[in-house]
Motif scaffolding. Sequence first.
Motif, PDB file in Angstrom:
ATOM      1  N   SER A  12       0.827  -1.209   0.000  1.00 26.74           N
ATOM      2  CA  SER A  12       0.000   0.000   0.000  1.00 26.74           C
ATOM      3  C   SER A  12       0.859   1.257   0.000  1.00 26.74           C
ATOM      4  O   SER A  12       0.580   2.210  -0.732  1.00 26.74           O
ATOM      5  CB  SER A  12      -0.928   0.015   1.219  1.00 26.74           C
ATOM      6  OG  SER A  12      -1.845  -1.037   1.155  1.00 26.74           O
ATOM      7  N   HIS A  16       1.175   4.035  -3.073  1.00 24.92           N
ATOM      8  CA  HIS A  16       0.935   5.452  -2.782  1.00 24.92           C
ATOM      9  C   HIS A  16       2.132   6.300  -3.220  1.00 24.92           C
ATOM     10  O   HIS A  16       1.961   7.350  -3.832  1.00 24.92           O
ATOM     11  CB  HIS A  16       0.656   5.611  -1.293  1.00 24.92           C
ATOM     12  CG  HIS A  16       0.320   6.990  -0.863  1.00 24.92           C
ATOM     13  ND1 HIS A  16      -0.803   7.664  -1.310  1.00 24.92           N
ATOM     14  CD2 HIS A  16       0.952   7.837  -0.023  1.00 24.92           C
ATOM     15  CE1 HIS A  16      -0.837   8.861  -0.756  1.00 24.92           C
ATOM     16  NE2 HIS A  16       0.217   8.991   0.029  1.00 24.92           N
ATOM     17  N   ASN A  67       5.394  16.929   2.536  1.00 23.53           N
ATOM     18  CA  ASN A  67       5.611  16.636   3.938  1.00 23.53           C
ATOM     19  C   ASN A  67       5.659  15.116   4.115  1.00 23.53           C
ATOM     20  O   ASN A  67       4.851  14.404   3.483  1.00 23.53           O
ATOM     21  CB  ASN A  67       4.452  17.227   4.749  1.00 23.53           C
ATOM     22  CG  ASN A  67       4.726  17.235   6.223  1.00 23.53           C
ATOM     23  OD1 ASN A  67       4.936  16.193   6.826  1.00 23.53           O
ATOM     24  ND2 ASN A  67       4.698  18.415   6.798  1.00 23.53           N
ATOM     25  N   LYS A  69       4.437  13.284   6.284  1.00 22.55           N
ATOM     26  CA  LYS A  69       3.131  12.744   6.695  1.00 22.55           C
ATOM     27  C   LYS A  69       2.250  12.446   5.480  1.00 22.55           C
ATOM     28  O   LYS A  69       1.409  11.552   5.535  1.00 22.55           O
ATOM     29  CB  LYS A  69       2.425  13.684   7.671  1.00 22.55           C
ATOM     30  CG  LYS A  69       1.889  14.933   7.060  1.00 22.55           C
ATOM     31  CD  LYS A  69       1.131  15.765   8.070  1.00 22.55           C
ATOM     32  CE  LYS A  69       0.571  16.989   7.353  1.00 22.55           C
ATOM     33  NZ  LYS A  69      -0.435  17.657   8.096  1.00 22.55           N
ATOM     34  N   ASP A  70       2.468  13.157   4.369  1.00 24.38           N
ATOM     35  CA  ASP A  70       1.681  12.895   3.165  1.00 24.38           C
ATOM     36  C   ASP A  70       2.009  11.522   2.570  1.00 24.38           C
ATOM     37  O   ASP A  70       1.148  10.896   1.959  1.00 24.38           O
ATOM     38  CB  ASP A  70       1.914  13.997   2.117  1.00 24.38           C
ATOM     39  CG  ASP A  70       1.427  15.355   2.589  1.00 24.38           C
ATOM     40  OD1 ASP A  70       0.454  15.396   3.382  1.00 24.38           O
ATOM     41  OD2 ASP A  70       2.031  16.361   2.215  1.00 24.38           O
ATOM     42  N   LEU A  72       2.703   8.988   4.407  1.00 24.02           N
ATOM     43  CA  LEU A  72       2.139   8.001   5.337  1.00 24.02           C
ATOM     44  C   LEU A  72       0.618   7.984   5.331  1.00 24.02           C
ATOM     45  O   LEU A  72       0.005   7.163   5.997  1.00 24.02           O
ATOM     46  CB  LEU A  72       2.657   8.272   6.747  1.00 24.02           C
ATOM     47  CG  LEU A  72       4.163   8.106   6.902  1.00 24.02           C
ATOM     48  CD1 LEU A  72       4.596   8.574   8.278  1.00 24.02           C
ATOM     49  CD2 LEU A  72       4.588   6.676   6.653  1.00 24.02           C
ATOM     50  N   ASP A  73       0.003   8.848   4.567  1.00 17.48           N
ATOM     51  CA  ASP A  73      -1.448   8.916   4.482  1.00 17.48           C
ATOM     52  C   ASP A  73      -1.939   8.082   3.297  1.00 17.48           C
ATOM     53  O   ASP A  73      -2.411   8.603   2.299  1.00 17.48           O
ATOM     54  CB  ASP A  73      -1.898  10.365   4.358  1.00 17.48           C
ATOM     55  CG  ASP A  73      -3.394  10.528   4.463  1.00 17.48           C
ATOM     56  OD1 ASP A  73      -4.063   9.605   4.950  1.00 17.48           O
ATOM     57  OD2 ASP A  73      -3.889  11.592   4.042  1.00 17.48           O
ATOM     58  N   PHE A  74      -1.781   6.765   3.426  1.00 19.54           N
ATOM     59  CA  PHE A  74      -2.129   5.879   2.305  1.00 19.54           C
ATOM     60  C   PHE A  74      -3.284   4.939   2.628  1.00 19.54           C
ATOM     61  O   PHE A  74      -3.518   3.972   1.933  1.00 19.54           O
ATOM     62  CB  PHE A  74      -0.907   5.084   1.821  1.00 19.54           C
ATOM     63  CG  PHE A  74      -0.246   4.245   2.875  1.00 19.54           C
ATOM     64  CD1 PHE A  74      -0.593   2.925   3.054  1.00 19.54           C
ATOM     65  CD2 PHE A  74       0.763   4.783   3.658  1.00 19.54           C
ATOM     66  CE1 PHE A  74       0.029   2.149   4.002  1.00 19.54           C
ATOM     67  CE2 PHE A  74       1.398   4.014   4.602  1.00 19.54           C
ATOM     68  CZ  PHE A  74       1.022   2.690   4.792  1.00 19.54           C
ATOM     69  N   GLY A  75      -3.996   5.223   3.678  1.00 19.26           N
ATOM     70  CA  GLY A  75      -5.218   4.500   3.892  1.00 19.26           C
ATOM     71  C   GLY A  75      -5.227   3.558   5.036  1.00 19.26           C
ATOM     72  O   GLY A  75      -6.096   2.878   5.345  1.00 19.26           O
TER      73      GLY A  75
END
Length: 75
Positions: A12, A16, A67, A69-70, A72-75
């Motif tokens: 995942s 991403h 960033n 954090k972007d 790590l924002d993969f669902g």
Amino acid sequence: MPKKNYSDLQVSFGAHLQKIRLSKGLSLRALATRCDLDDSKISKIENGKLNVQLSTIVELAKGLDINPKDLLDFG
């Protein structure tokens, strides 16, 4: 919600990463140059074959000009 195993998370995360890279119009080689990483390492990450370290996430984010954090924002 079922727990994901580590390989599912790697796949995942890699998908991403690839989506973001392509949305920025970057080849593997171009991103590798920006991050000072080997393009084969990035390819392995994108294909879910390599567990990525936090320091690598930070370098990838710098290369993508986002960033961390972007990533790590993969669902």
